[in-house]
Design a protein around this motif. Structure first.
Motif, short mmCIF file in Angstrom:
data_model
loop_
_atom_site.label_atom_id
_atom_site.label_comp_id
_atom_site.label_asym_id
_atom_site.label_seq_id
_atom_site.Cartn_x
_atom_site.Cartn_y
_atom_site.Cartn_z
N GLY A 10 0.77 -1.20 -0.05
CA GLY A 10 0.08 -0.01 0.07
C GLY A 10 0.83 1.29 0.03
N GLU A 11 0.48 2.29 0.44
CA GLU A 11 0.97 3.45 0.55
C GLU A 11 1.63 4.13 1.60
N ALA A 12 0.75 4.18 2.71
CA ALA A 12 1.14 4.54 3.97
C ALA A 12 0.51 4.16 5.18
N PRO A 18 -0.20 -3.08 9.61
CA PRO A 18 -0.64 -2.48 8.22
C PRO A 18 -2.21 -2.84 7.99
N PHE A 19 -3.11 -1.92 7.37
CA PHE A 19 -4.10 -2.28 6.87
C PHE A 19 -5.28 -2.84 7.79
N VAL A 20 -5.38 -1.95 9.17
CA VAL A 20 -6.48 -2.63 10.08
C VAL A 20 -7.30 -1.48 10.28
N GLY A 21 -7.64 -0.42 9.61
CA GLY A 21 -8.77 0.38 9.52
C GLY A 21 -9.63 0.11 8.41
N ALA A 22 -10.63 1.08 8.11
CA ALA A 22 -11.69 0.65 7.17
C ALA A 22 -11.06 0.13 5.64
N ALA A 23 -10.23 0.64 5.13
CA ALA A 23 -9.53 0.03 4.02
C ALA A 23 -8.92 -1.49 4.28
N ASP A 78 -9.55 -7.42 3.65
CA ASP A 78 -9.74 -8.94 4.22
C ASP A 78 -11.09 -9.34 3.46
N GLU A 79 -11.94 -8.54 3.15
CA GLU A 79 -13.11 -8.92 2.23
C GLU A 79 -12.56 -9.33 0.95
N LEU A 80 -11.94 -8.73 0.30
CA LEU A 80 -11.11 -8.76 -1.22
C LEU A 80 -10.62 -10.39 -1.03
N LEU A 81 -9.75 -10.30 0.03
CA LEU A 81 -8.96 -11.72 0.12
C LEU A 81 -9.86 -12.74 0.21
N ALA A 82 -10.81 -12.58 1.20
CA ALA A 82 -11.74 -13.79 1.43
C ALA A 82 -12.45 -14.11 0.18
N SER A 83 -12.68 -13.14 -0.78
CA SER A 83 -13.55 -13.41 -2.00
C SER A 83 -12.66 -14.13 -3.03
N ILE A 84 -11.29 -14.40 -2.63
CA ILE A 84 -10.66 -15.18 -3.77
C ILE A 84 -9.95 -16.46 -2.80
N GLY A 85 -10.39 -16.55 -1.66
CA GLY A 85 -10.21 -17.74 -0.88
C GLY A 85 -8.85 -17.69 -0.14
N LEU A 86 -8.55 -16.17 0.12
CA LEU A 86 -7.17 -16.06 0.95
C LEU A 86 -7.46 -15.56 2.19
N LYS A 87 -6.61 -15.76 3.10
CA LYS A 87 -6.67 -15.15 4.76
C LYS A 87 -5.39 -14.42 4.76
N ARG A 88 -5.62 -13.16 5.51
CA ARG A 88 -4.48 -12.29 5.68
C ARG A 88 -3.23 -12.96 6.31
N GLU A 89 -3.28 -14.12 6.80
CA GLU A 89 -2.28 -14.67 7.39
C GLU A 89 -1.53 -15.36 6.51
N GLU A 90 -1.91 -15.61 5.19
CA GLU A 90 -1.17 -16.32 4.11
C GLU A 90 -0.34 -15.17 2.92
N VAL A 91 -0.64 -14.10 3.67
CA VAL A 91 -0.10 -12.99 2.34
C VAL A 91 0.76 -12.01 3.18
N TYR A 92 1.69 -11.34 2.45
CA TYR A 92 2.41 -10.43 3.21
C TYR A 92 1.85 -9.21 2.84
N ILE A 93 1.59 -8.39 3.72
CA ILE A 93 1.31 -7.00 3.56
C ILE A 93 2.22 -5.90 4.11
N CYS A 94 2.41 -4.76 3.54
CA CYS A 94 3.10 -3.45 3.91
C CYS A 94 2.91 -2.36 3.06
N ASN A 95 3.55 -1.26 3.55
CA ASN A 95 3.52 0.00 2.57
C ASN A 95 4.59 0.48 2.11
#
Length: 199
Positions: free
Chosen positions: A41-43, A54-59, A64-81
């Protein structure tokens, strides 16, 4: 201490730019060291700055919803800014702030070695395709070095502009197919390498 944890410690103690003066917490990133997909992401925003994640607010909830829609969990991917500290008032990051933080992102890429890097919004896209416009290249995977870069809109943009929501959901639906194609490509490359080693 592992390489990633050591990097996190360095980020938490960073004073390379003015943002360290106003942060509550630096937000290094999170996810498994062997993640196949990295989302950039950005910042950090207000909630991220408070929690150091990272990414704990509304976005983040929408991500998380978008990940769930393709069968992924947050714990399976790496998220940063791109930027690891919150710019005051959620303003856009400045050029020198981005430059100070880029080495951290580069090291995260080196350690994790993702197959697919999903850039969320224009600032992370600019790291890999500096002259590209997000609205023109979104949804189009492109090879960058050792990984495939897949630019999509930032989840926050879709929350502010409902018309972007559907576009972002559609772009996310293509991620499993991109990964599948990458797997096929890797199998083909391995098979070629095996054939060459026979001679």
């Amino acid at each position: 201490m592992g390489e990633l944890e050591s990097l996190y410690e360095e980020i938490r103690n960073c004073t390379k730019c003015r943002l360290h003066q106003s942060r509550t917490n630096a937000v290094p990133g999170e996810g498994p060291e062997n993640a196949r997909i990295m989302f950039i992401g950005e910042a950090p925003g207000f909630h991220e700055d408070r929690q150091g994640r990272p990414f704990v607010g509304a976005a983040g909830h929408f991500l998380d919803e978008l990940l769930a829609s393709i069968g992924l969990k947050r714990e399976e991917v790496y998220i940063c800014n791109v930027i690891k500290c919150r710019p005051p008032g959620n303003r856009d990051p400045l050029k020198d702030e981005i430059e100070a933080c880029i080495p951290y992102l580069d090291r995260q890429l080196e350690i994790i070695k993702p197959r697919l890097v999903v850039t969320l919004g224009r600032y992370s896209l600019a790291r890999f395709l500096p002259s590209a416009s997000i609205t023109k290249v979104r949804g189009q995977p492109v090879k960058v070095g050792n990984f495939v870069c897949y630019p999509v809109l930032h989840p926050a943009a879709a929350l502010h502009q409902p018309k972007w929501r559907e576009i972002l959901e559609e772009d996310f639906k293509r991620i499993p197919k991109i990964l599948e194609d990458l797997d096929k490509l890797e199998l083909r490359d391995e098979s070629k390498a095996r054939q060459l080693s026979l001679f």
